[in-house]
Enzyme design. Structure first.
Site, PDB file in Angstrom:
ATOM      1  N   ASP A   1      -2.923   0.423  13.589  1.00  0.00           N
ATOM      2  CA  ASP A   1      -2.293  -0.835  13.196  1.00  0.00           C
ATOM      3  C   ASP A   1      -2.126  -1.798  14.362  1.00  0.00           C
ATOM      4  OD1 ASP A   1      -2.122  -0.239  10.531  1.00  0.00           O
ATOM      5  OD2 ASP A   1      -0.072   0.501  10.616  1.00  0.00           O
TER       6      ASP A   1
ATOM      7  N   ARG B   1      -1.006  -8.788   9.161  1.00  0.00           N
ATOM      8  CA  ARG B   1      -1.255  -8.573  10.587  1.00  0.00           C
ATOM      9  C   ARG B   1      -2.221  -9.605  11.168  1.00  0.00           C
ATOM     10  NH1 ARG B   1       1.807  -4.348  11.726  1.00  0.00           N
ATOM     11  NH2 ARG B   1       1.887  -2.578  10.288  1.00  0.00           N
TER      12      ARG B   1
ATOM     13  N   GLN C   1      -1.353   7.943   4.920  1.00  0.00           N
ATOM     14  CA  GLN C   1      -0.455   7.703   3.790  1.00  0.00           C
ATOM     15  C   GLN C   1      -0.724   8.662   2.634  1.00  0.00           C
ATOM     16  OE1 GLN C   1      -0.308   3.561   2.655  1.00  0.00           O
ATOM     17  NE2 GLN C   1       0.131   2.902   4.741  1.00  0.00           N
TER      18      GLN C   1
ATOM     19  N   SER D   1      -6.622   8.281   5.272  1.00  0.00           N
ATOM     20  CA  SER D   1      -5.388   7.578   5.584  1.00  0.00           C
ATOM     21  C   SER D   1      -4.218   8.545   5.622  1.00  0.00           C
ATOM     22  CB  SER D   1      -5.119   6.498   4.527  1.00  0.00           C
ATOM     23  OG  SER D   1      -3.817   5.981   4.671  1.00  0.00           O
TER      24      SER D   1
ATOM     25  N   GLY E   1       0.799  -1.217   0.000  1.00  0.00           N
ATOM     26  CA  GLY E   1       0.000   0.000   0.000  1.00  0.00           C
ATOM     27  C   GLY E   1       0.833   1.270   0.000  1.00  0.00           C
TER      28      GLY E   1
END
Length: 419
Positions: free
Chosen positions: A299, A376, A148, A146, A71
């Protein structure tokens, strides 16, 4: 499809030392900057798939770049390639990557002149990018997107002719990741201002352009996100159990270093010896009803959820809205897999998950973890082998962030067989 069975481990070895490689988050930010400023020298880069895919894309002369499940490579790469005059690429990825939205970032880049075209579905990869010299200016984003997307814009800001102003509307999500980005930019000499009270409900980040960067050698700190699985493991052990991890800093810029405070709730204390991080189980006195707002550490949701599941603790996790668009819908994945481990009632919303356990909740049999292409899921649920055999389907998905995970588990006496 292969699967691993992690056999119940009642007496794991203690006082082990593990070397965790560089933070994926830090590594990928530095790699983008290194591609813009060649005088940067990087050490202790992450050995994760995400970092390898990004580095391969940055080094490639191919027209079509496949970044798999990575990602950050998709988001950071989209901004980078759009800002490189003369660069023409198609950036694509796995089937799941093609389901992960990128329209917010593309719209922001197009608003400052980027030339980006969707090749299939509007708002989603794959993308055709024709790089241009971008002047910069002002972009406006909802603050709960996000981090990011925001980081991708920040990282190219130093090479934009007029720099960049990013106006964030509403409550900022994953603030530590943005702070990490800005801290790294300051290290290379960027002039940055973050006005958290710019206007009603608006924050503004201003980044000025720079011409070049003095030669700089940077060692990437090891990955705090990966320590979460070991915090869980230690929380499951008897008082006095300890392990050590390296190389970490007490003043880390990584948001997941907050695990030091979070896991005090589970009787795990954190200490440092130089760059060695020591986790010790010091108490079994644990509140049986916990709540964590993970807006800044999303996360770690699976990690904390599994800790509570294993210890039989009721918990509510909130601030999880970004988890819906990860490698899988992590909220629903936690509910589905968690319900297989023990008697429980698990409820979810678009940004939360709640675990309620009946008195003396019993462990269920034949516990199977489906990973849904999400590293994860495997990493977080594996420590439950402290209590029962755990079958993990598609186990090597862990290479996305922690390739040596199973080897490290074996070294503390966890028996693993392939089935």
């Amino acid at each position: 499809m292969i699967a691993f069975k992690l056999h119940k481990c009642g007496h794991p070895d203690t006082h082990k030392l593990f070397k965790i490689t560089g933070s994926k988050s830090e590594s990928n930010r530095w790699l983008i900057l290194q591609s813009l400023f060649s005088d940067l020298v990087l050490n202790n880069l992450s050995n994760s798939d995400d970092t390898r895919y990004l580095k391969k894309a940055l080094d490639s002369t191919d027209h079509i770049l496949d970044i798999g499940h990575a990602g950050t490579a998709m988001r950071f790469g989209t901004a980078l390639f759009a800002s490189q005059a003369g660069k023409s690429v198609v950036i694509t990825g796995s089937d799941r990557m093609k389901e992960r939205p990128i329209g917010i970032l593309v719209n922001a880049l197009q608003s400052i002149g980027a030339q980006i075209t969707y090749l299939n579905k509007e708002g989603y990869p794959p993308l055709e990018i024709t790089g241009k010299k971008l002047k910069g200016g002002t972009v406006t984003l909802q603050a709960n997107v996000s981090s990011q997307y925001i980081t991708a814009l920040c990282l190219i800001a130093p090479v934009l002719e007029n720099g960049l102003e990013i106006e964030l509307i509403g409550e900022v999500t994953s603030r530590p990741y943005i702070e990490m980005t800005l801290s790294i930019l300051k290290k290379i000499g960027c002039d940055i201002q973050w006005d958290e009270n710019f206007d009603d409900n608006v924050e503004k980040i201003s980044i000025q352009p720079i011409k070049n960067v003095d030669k700089l050698s940077q060692t990437v700190e090891s990955d705090w996100s990966s320590t979460g699985y070991w915090y869980t493991w230690v929380a499951f052990q008897n008082i006095g159990y300890k392990i050590s991890l390296e190389s970490f800093y007490n003043d880390s810029m990584q948001g997941d270093s907050k695990l030091q405070d979070i896991y005090k709730n589970f009787g795990v204390e954190t200490s440092f010896e130089g760059n060695k991080l020591i986790l010790t189980k010091t108490s079994d006195t644990i509140d049986q009803q916990l709540h964590f707002d993970l807006t800044e550490q999303p996360d770690q949701a699976q990690t904390i959820f599994v800790t509570c599941l294993g210890l039989g603790i009721n918990v509510e996790l909130t601030g999880l809205h970004t988890l819906k668009i990860k490698e899988t819908d992590r909220i629903e994945a936690m509910k589905e897999v968690g319900s297989r481990f023990r008697e429980s009632v698990i409820t979810t919303t678009s940004d939360s998950i709640k675990l309620i356990l009946p008195h003396n909740s019993k462990l269920l049999h034949d516990f199977v973890v489906d990973t849904y292409h999400d590293h994860r899921m495997a990493l977080s649920f594996a420590p439950l082998c402290k209590f029962t055999d755990v079958q993990i389907n598609d186990p090597m998905v862990v290479t996305k962030s922690y390739p040596y995970y199973y080897e490290h588990l074996k070294s503390i006496n966890v028996s693993i067989t392939e089935i």
